[in-house]
Design an enzyme around this catalytic site. Sequence first.
Site, PDB file in Angstrom:
ATOM      1  N   GLU A 134       0.578   8.113   4.870  1.00  0.00           N
ATOM      2  CA  GLU A 134       0.639   6.925   4.006  1.00  0.00           C
ATOM      3  C   GLU A 134      -0.274   5.807   4.507  1.00  0.00           C
ATOM      4  O   GLU A 134      -0.888   5.098   3.703  1.00  0.00           O
ATOM      5  CB  GLU A 134       2.081   6.443   3.851  1.00  0.00           C
ATOM      6  CG  GLU A 134       3.046   7.462   3.260  1.00  0.00           C
ATOM      7  CD  GLU A 134       2.598   8.088   1.948  1.00  0.00           C
ATOM      8  OE1 GLU A 134       1.814   7.462   1.205  1.00  0.00           O
ATOM      9  OE2 GLU A 134       3.028   9.223   1.669  1.00  0.00           O
ATOM     10  N   HIS A 137      -3.644   6.356   3.214  1.00  0.00           N
ATOM     11  CA  HIS A 137      -3.822   5.855   1.842  1.00  0.00           C
ATOM     12  C   HIS A 137      -4.185   4.371   1.840  1.00  0.00           C
ATOM     13  O   HIS A 137      -5.063   3.943   1.077  1.00  0.00           O
ATOM     14  CB  HIS A 137      -2.552   6.052   1.010  1.00  0.00           C
ATOM     15  CG  HIS A 137      -2.412   7.405   0.414  1.00  0.00           C
ATOM     16  ND1 HIS A 137      -3.317   7.936  -0.469  1.00  0.00           N
ATOM     17  CD2 HIS A 137      -1.450   8.351   0.567  1.00  0.00           C
ATOM     18  CE1 HIS A 137      -2.928   9.147  -0.837  1.00  0.00           C
ATOM     19  NE2 HIS A 137      -1.798   9.420  -0.212  1.00  0.00           N
TER      20      HIS A 137
END
Length: 171
Positions: A134, A137
Amino acid sequence: MSVLNVLIYPDERLKTIAEPVTEFNDELQTFIDDMFETMYQEEGIGLAATQVDVHKRVITIDITGEKTEQLVLINPELLDGEGETGIEEGCLSLPGLRGFVPRKEKVTVKALNRQGEEFTLHADGLLAICIQHEIDHLNGIVFADYLSPLKRNRMKEKLVKLQKQISRHQA
């Protein structure tokens, strides 16, 4: 709560580097709730704000997938990592596709919670992998970026084909 639209690779907006969160208000709280709702609806275990076209440094995680261990990381920073591991990762922005990504086995991350309070988290196993995925990202990186150009192009082709099929069914 609302389900948000998840960007699908190779959407260029997934390459946007997220900005730090500076305001902790009702709008942020609603957005975090919407991120969790979206993550559960899509049967994911993690979601970065970048994936829903909001370029702020916000991550939601629940590796149980059962709404029992919700974790919010705002403005996360990886402080340390050790050991080597990796799994065939999936991603809500690359639906139905998986790829092996080398990761640190254990990580230490500093972040803010949804109230803006700083905390440090030591994670290992699936949670450590999810946190790294994450944070990637938020830095404009998807797991396909770790793959060979050939594998990455095959993924793009599969996703473009899938998007065309979805568009035809919705028309």
